[in-house]
Write an enzyme that holds these catalytic residues in place. Structure first.
Site, PDB file in Angstrom:
ATOM      1  N   TYR A 172      -1.781  -1.096  10.926  1.00  0.00           N
ATOM      2  CA  TYR A 172      -2.086  -1.616   9.576  1.00  0.00           C
ATOM      3  C   TYR A 172      -0.958  -1.239   8.621  1.00  0.00           C
ATOM      4  O   TYR A 172      -0.390  -2.104   7.953  1.00  0.00           O
ATOM      5  CB  TYR A 172      -3.416  -1.067   9.054  1.00  0.00           C
ATOM      6  N   LYS A 183       2.215  -3.553   6.480  1.00  0.00           N
ATOM      7  CA  LYS A 183       2.611  -3.515   5.065  1.00  0.00           C
ATOM      8  C   LYS A 183       4.117  -3.269   4.948  1.00  0.00           C
ATOM      9  O   LYS A 183       4.807  -3.882   4.143  1.00  0.00           O
ATOM     10  CB  LYS A 183       1.827  -2.439   4.315  1.00  0.00           C
ATOM     11  N   SER A 210       0.824  -1.206   0.000  1.00  0.00           N
ATOM     12  CA  SER A 210       0.000   0.000   0.000  1.00  0.00           C
ATOM     13  C   SER A 210       0.857   1.253   0.000  1.00  0.00           C
ATOM     14  O   SER A 210       1.941   1.277   0.587  1.00  0.00           O
ATOM     15  CB  SER A 210      -0.891  -0.011   1.245  1.00  0.00           C
TER      16      SER A 210
HETATM   17  C1  WQD Z   1      -9.655   9.224   1.256  1.00  0.00           C
HETATM   18  C2  WQD Z   1      -9.918  10.700   1.537  1.00  0.00           C
HETATM   19  C3  WQD Z   1     -10.300  11.209   3.842  1.00  0.00           C
HETATM   20  C4  WQD Z   1     -14.075   9.099   4.299  1.00  0.00           C
HETATM   21  C5  WQD Z   1      -7.002   4.238   3.193  1.00  0.00           C
HETATM   22  C6  WQD Z   1      -5.867   3.407   3.726  1.00  0.00           C
HETATM   23  C7  WQD Z   1      -5.091   2.834   2.568  1.00  0.00           C
HETATM   24  C8  WQD Z   1      -6.030   2.058   1.703  1.00  0.00           C
HETATM   25  C9  WQD Z   1      -7.149   2.964   1.203  1.00  0.00           C
HETATM   26  C10 WQD Z   1      -6.133  -0.281   2.286  1.00  0.00           C
HETATM   27  C11 WQD Z   1      -9.210  11.190   2.796  1.00  0.00           C
HETATM   28  C12 WQD Z   1     -11.531  11.502   3.005  1.00  0.00           C
HETATM   29  C13 WQD Z   1     -12.897   9.620   3.771  1.00  0.00           C
HETATM   30  C14 WQD Z   1     -15.109   9.993   4.668  1.00  0.00           C
HETATM   31  C15 WQD Z   1     -13.769  11.835   3.940  1.00  0.00           C
HETATM   32  N1  WQD Z   1      -6.593   0.976   2.428  1.00  0.00           N
HETATM   33  N2  WQD Z   1     -12.756  10.951   3.589  1.00  0.00           N
HETATM   34  N3  WQD Z   1     -14.922  11.338   4.465  1.00  0.00           N
HETATM   35  O1  WQD Z   1      -7.289   7.162   3.961  1.00  0.00           O
HETATM   36  O2  WQD Z   1      -6.452   7.612   1.600  1.00  0.00           O
HETATM   37  O3  WQD Z   1      -6.468   5.291   2.455  1.00  0.00           O
HETATM   38  O4  WQD Z   1      -7.822   3.462   2.363  1.00  0.00           O
HETATM   39  O5  WQD Z   1      -5.206  -0.668   1.619  1.00  0.00           O
HETATM   40  O6  WQD Z   1      -4.074   1.999   3.073  1.00  0.00           O
HETATM   41  O7  WQD Z   1      -5.000   4.259   4.452  1.00  0.00           O
HETATM   42  O8  WQD Z   1      -8.617   6.405   1.923  1.00  0.00           O
HETATM   43  O9  WQD Z   1     -11.001   6.502   1.359  1.00  0.00           O
HETATM   44  O10 WQD Z   1     -10.332   6.471   3.809  1.00  0.00           O
HETATM   45  O11 WQD Z   1      -9.915   8.510   2.473  1.00  0.00           O
HETATM   46  O12 WQD Z   1     -13.626  13.072   3.773  1.00  0.00           O
HETATM   47  O13 WQD Z   1     -16.216   9.593   5.174  1.00  0.00           O
HETATM   48  O14 WQD Z   1     -11.309  10.864   1.771  1.00  0.00           O
HETATM   49  O15 WQD Z   1     -10.110  12.232   4.810  1.00  0.00           O
HETATM   50  O16 WQD Z   1      -8.803  12.520   2.573  1.00  0.00           O
HETATM   51  P1  WQD Z   1      -7.176   6.734   2.545  1.00  0.00           P
HETATM   52  P2  WQD Z   1     -10.043   6.912   2.428  1.00  0.00           P
END
Ligand code: WQD
Length: 339
Positions: free
Chosen positions: A150, A154, A125
């Site tokens: 987590y 990785k 990741s």
């Molecule tokens: C993306 C953006 C949030 C939810 C994570 C893991 C990564 C991978 C993918 C497994 C951020 C914003 C989110 C919400 C929001 N997982 N957001 N409201 O954090 O980049 O990555 O998931 O492999 O390892 O770290 O993805 O989709 O959670 O967030 O504003 O209800 O959307 O703040 O900026 P992230 P995400």
């Protein structure tokens, strides 16, 4: 050629099984069904008309892993997805993550180390980069101290593979560092099935769109980005799945330049939270109910891939646009909520 896909009924795993079958591989799936439904097998079959061999097995059981590889000596490659992946849960329950993400990796590598000419693809990741100093992010960007157990699993997983490949000349491995996988197979036969309240942006958006969730909270709009919201590299899960097939073929055809390689798998384009919301509204034809909320702890500001190495050495490039990914996610959400 027979390929083992662990976690093969999960979101990325199931899409990769489809692409492996499309490429002519026979597939064996292991899944403990802790975060996937057996019905995904039907979805895969409906797409490819081929049902992969399936074994319900918990990879934390070392003896069961050993028995499996004894009974399946004809496996030519392993793609290892099976792992826990909820960042927040990993902070509350680190030992669950170290057992499920590390022990299982060790048990599989112990079996592959016994084989002649083993080929292994690891699900890593972009989280290993933390907030990268330079954007777009290249594979030689420094790995930052993990922000969660987590993310640490990785990082440690990659180091374990690196160290094993140093002493096992017959083991060839590739770690694929995913950016943000989104969307669903265009057939809407398979897609993302988050359990409980989605932590990730896109499933929360589509569940809000179908009325399952009242309102999306946008975690911060005061970041130093063009529109103040965080930027990520959202890659269509089918493009991501195809990258696994290409990486596996690189190993099977001995085209790898060393016996352990790492590739970023993203689109190379960053999209902000607001751009994702706008894309959803465009493809769904409906407004999304959202509000601006406080920042989420642990979020990096910007992360998007330099995909030059994957483009040039794997000969792979993501082809789907954000709108196409969002349209596929929306089609899938509408379908599963009709059941
Ligand atoms: C993306 C953006 C949030 C939810 C994570 C893991 C990564 C991978 C993918 C497994 C951020 C914003 C989110 C919400 C929001 N997982 N957001 N409201 O954090 O980049 O990555 O998931 O492999 O390892 O770290 O993805 O989709 O959670 O967030 O504003 O209800 O959307 O703040 O900026 P992230 P995400």
């Amino acid at each position: 050629m027979k390929i083992l896909v662990t976690g093969g009924l999960g979101f990325i795993g199931s899409h990769t099984v489809v692409e492996l079958q499309n490429a002519g591989f026979d597939v064996v799936v292991i899944d403990n069904l802790s975060n996937a439904s057996i019905e995904v097998l039907d979805g895969i079959t409906n797409i490819t008309q081929k049902t992969p061999e399936f074994e319900k097995l918990d990879l934390r059981d070392k003896l069961k892993v050993q028995e499996f590889f004894q009974e399946h000596q004809d496996i030519d490659g392993v793609i290892h997805f099976a792992a826990s992946k909820a960042v927040g849960e990993s902070v509350e329950n680190p030992l669950l993550y170290y057992e499920n993400n590390i022990n299982t990796l060790v048990y599989i590598l112990q079996e592959l180390a016994k084989k002649k000419n083993a080929n292994f693809i690891f699900s890593s990741s972009c989280t290993v980069y933390g907030q990268a100093d330079e954007l777009p992010i290249t594979e030689d960007a420094p790995v930052k101290p993990a922000a969660s157990p987590y993310g640490n699993t990785k990082q440690v997983g990659e180091e374990i593979i690196r160290d094993v490949c140093k002493v096992c000349d017959d083991l060839k491995a590739i770690s694929l560092r995913y950016f943000n996988p989104v969307g669903a197979h265009p057939s809407a036969e398979i897609g993302e099935l988050p359990i409980g309240v989605p932590q990730n942006l896109v499933p929360f958006i589509t569940q809000t769109g179908v009325g399952m969730r009242e309102q999306l909270s946008v975690f911060g709009d005061d970041y130093p980005t063009p529109d103040g919201t965080c930027v990520r590299d959202y890659i269509h899960v089918v493009d991501l799945a195809k990258a696994h097939v290409v990486a596996l073929q690189r190993l099977l055809q001995n085209k790898n330049e060393s016996n352990y390689e790492i590739f970023n798998v993203g689109t190379g384009t960053g999209s902000s939270v607001m751009e994702v919301i706008n894309s959803f509204e465009k493809v769904s034809g409906q407004k999304l109910n959202y509000k601006i909320a406080p920042r989420r702890a642990g979020d990096v500001i910007e992360a998007y891939a330099n995909t030059g190495k994957a483009n040039n050495k794997l000969g792979w490039k993501a082809v789907s646009t954000l709108d196409e990914a969002m349209a596929s996610a929306w089609k899938w959400e509408q379908k599963i909520r009709k059941k």
